[in-house]
Design an enzyme around this catalytic site. Sequence first.
Site, mmCIF file in Angstrom:
data_model
loop_
_atom_site.group_PDB
_atom_site.id
_atom_site.type_symbol
_atom_site.label_atom_id
_atom_site.label_comp_id
_atom_site.label_asym_id
_atom_site.label_seq_id
_atom_site.Cartn_x
_atom_site.Cartn_y
_atom_site.Cartn_z
ATOM 1 N N GLU A 1 0.818 -1.227 0.000
ATOM 2 C CA GLU A 1 0.000 0.000 0.000
ATOM 3 C C GLU A 1 0.846 1.269 0.000
ATOM 4 O O GLU A 1 0.582 2.206 0.742
ATOM 5 C CB GLU A 1 -0.942 -0.031 1.219
ATOM 6 C CG GLU A 1 -1.930 -1.189 1.139
ATOM 7 C CD GLU A 1 -2.885 -1.228 2.306
ATOM 8 O OE1 GLU A 1 -2.441 -0.971 3.440
ATOM 9 O OE2 GLU A 1 -4.074 -1.514 2.092
HETATM 10 N N1 IFG Z 1 -4.316 -3.956 4.592
HETATM 11 C C1 IFG Z 1 -3.042 -3.482 5.142
HETATM 12 C C2 IFG Z 1 -2.806 -3.723 6.600
HETATM 13 C C3 IFG Z 1 -4.078 -3.618 7.439
HETATM 14 C C4 IFG Z 1 -5.152 -4.510 6.814
HETATM 15 C C5 IFG Z 1 -6.375 -4.577 7.716
HETATM 16 C C6 IFG Z 1 -1.986 -5.485 4.213
HETATM 17 C C7 IFG Z 1 -0.749 -6.117 3.612
HETATM 18 C C8 IFG Z 1 -5.487 -3.982 5.449
HETATM 19 N N2 IFG Z 1 -1.938 -4.141 4.400
HETATM 20 O O1 IFG Z 1 -2.931 -6.167 4.524
HETATM 21 O O2 IFG Z 1 -1.865 -2.778 7.108
HETATM 22 O O3 IFG Z 1 -4.513 -2.289 7.535
HETATM 23 O O4 IFG Z 1 -7.237 -5.604 7.316
#
Ligand code: IFG
Length: 523
Positions: A337
């Site tokens: 992200e």
């Molecule tokens: N995605 C984000 C996490 C977390 C997650 C919560 C990944 C690799 C959503 N990154 O999952 O930091 O915020 O469900």
Amino acid sequence: MNRNHNKPTISLLIFVMFMISISCTTNSPSDLSKESLIPKPVSITSTGGYFNLTDGADIYVQGESEDLKKIGNYLNDKLLPSTGFDIEVKSTDKAPGSGNIYIVLSAGDIEQGDEGYELSITKDLVSLTAGTPAGLFRGVQTIRQLLPANIESGTKQEGEWKIATGTIKDYPEFGYRGVMLDVARHFFGVEDVKRFIDLIAYYKMNALHLHLSDDQGWRIEIKSWPNLAIHGGSTAVGGGKGGYYTQEQYTEIVKYASDQFITVVPEIDMPGHINAALSSYAELNCNGKATELYTGIEVGFSTLCTNKEITYKFIDDVVRELTALTPGPYIHIGGDESHVTKKEDYIPFIKKVHDIVLAHGKQVMGWDEISLSELNPNAVAQFWANAENAGRAVSQGAKILMSPAARTYIDMKYDSTTVLGQHWAGYVEVDSSYIWDPATLVPGITKKNIMGVEAPLWTETITNMEEVEYMVFPRLPGIAEIAWSPASVRNWDDYKIRLGKFAERFKVMEINYYPSRLVPWVE
Ligand code: IFG
């Protein structure tokens, strides 16, 4: 002679009396293949009797190996509180007499691999054999699960301690079987992490991925950049008290895990998910200004300054210090992200970080986005949401760690009534987290590309161990089974029955589990 065929014959009477007699020994386990074990072993052969663990028992380990004595003492520590038996751990060079437990280090079939074991139970002896101490340790979890649930009690329990007789031959499907605990969004102290380790070891898990840094918190002391933990670790989601592990405390966690044959995988998420570091050191920001601490739950708004040299000195210092504290092979570099890092900056950044990790003698693990950059064949891409990223990693010869969000993200709500957790990946009830096969879930990813399975627990909405346990249980045992047991022995209708019988174990172990209505719980 006029035989009256209505009169029961003597032999029939004797048979009936015999059947009554054996049934009168109450609930003596006598069919090993009917025992509820999770993960389900590869093969079980029942011989129809039972072994009775009594106060006269001892644990014999073959030879003088300290490793074996440690495993013998670990088992003894699990038996003593509930049985009150005065069991000793003794060395021997031959099989002990009847009524004892015998632990032997001896190479088994090649298929056993590094963690396989064989458990042979007769009415006289419980023999556990494995080619490695880790295999013996996994076999000890099976012994624990074959004893009545009260064996896990911390106080003396009345009752008999019987184990059904037969043979179990067992070994894992995947070599990496992990759980991730996000200690950045909310911080969990050493004692909480130790309990977490105890709970996952019971299901033969062998990796603990600690998400040590994010926008909301930096949780590991770095001596060359002290403000990371002092300032960056000072708060959490919601603005509450943060926290961090001193290097001594992190070392204590690593050792505690290692004693249970669990490898710690530390993650420093970059270039994104990095606000805690940016708020700690102005020079890490492109504009030279430190950011404010962040206590919300948005993602994708932060980035290291990828075109500053100091950024790579920072990373090298962090990786150097973390490597010195981490005996395991992996440093997890995150990479997810990075929405405000330009792609043309992200790709060389990940390559540079990847090379820094290799230079410190460790292998790279990262979320599947890292496959946008050049990876070496020992790198591991953790698949969480984007099959294209995973496919790209496979095409570079990297291995895949399977963490599909819609199956393994145990921060997902069970259903719309679950107060805790999120649901961006959908609702994940106990059946959804069990009914899937890593080797066939994603087109282009086959068993030979997969190094293992991991269940991440993100903690934006999780603030204490009660809440951790509610989200982890009962989904984790099923994910542990997917990682350990061959797909051929796994099916939901059989698993839910076995899981239902773990209710009494969850209760004795004081686990705050979610009593899903999909599971026939047996208290
Ligand atoms: N995605 C984000 C996490 C977390 C997650 C919560 C990944 C690799 C959503 N990154 O999952 O930091 O915020 O469900």
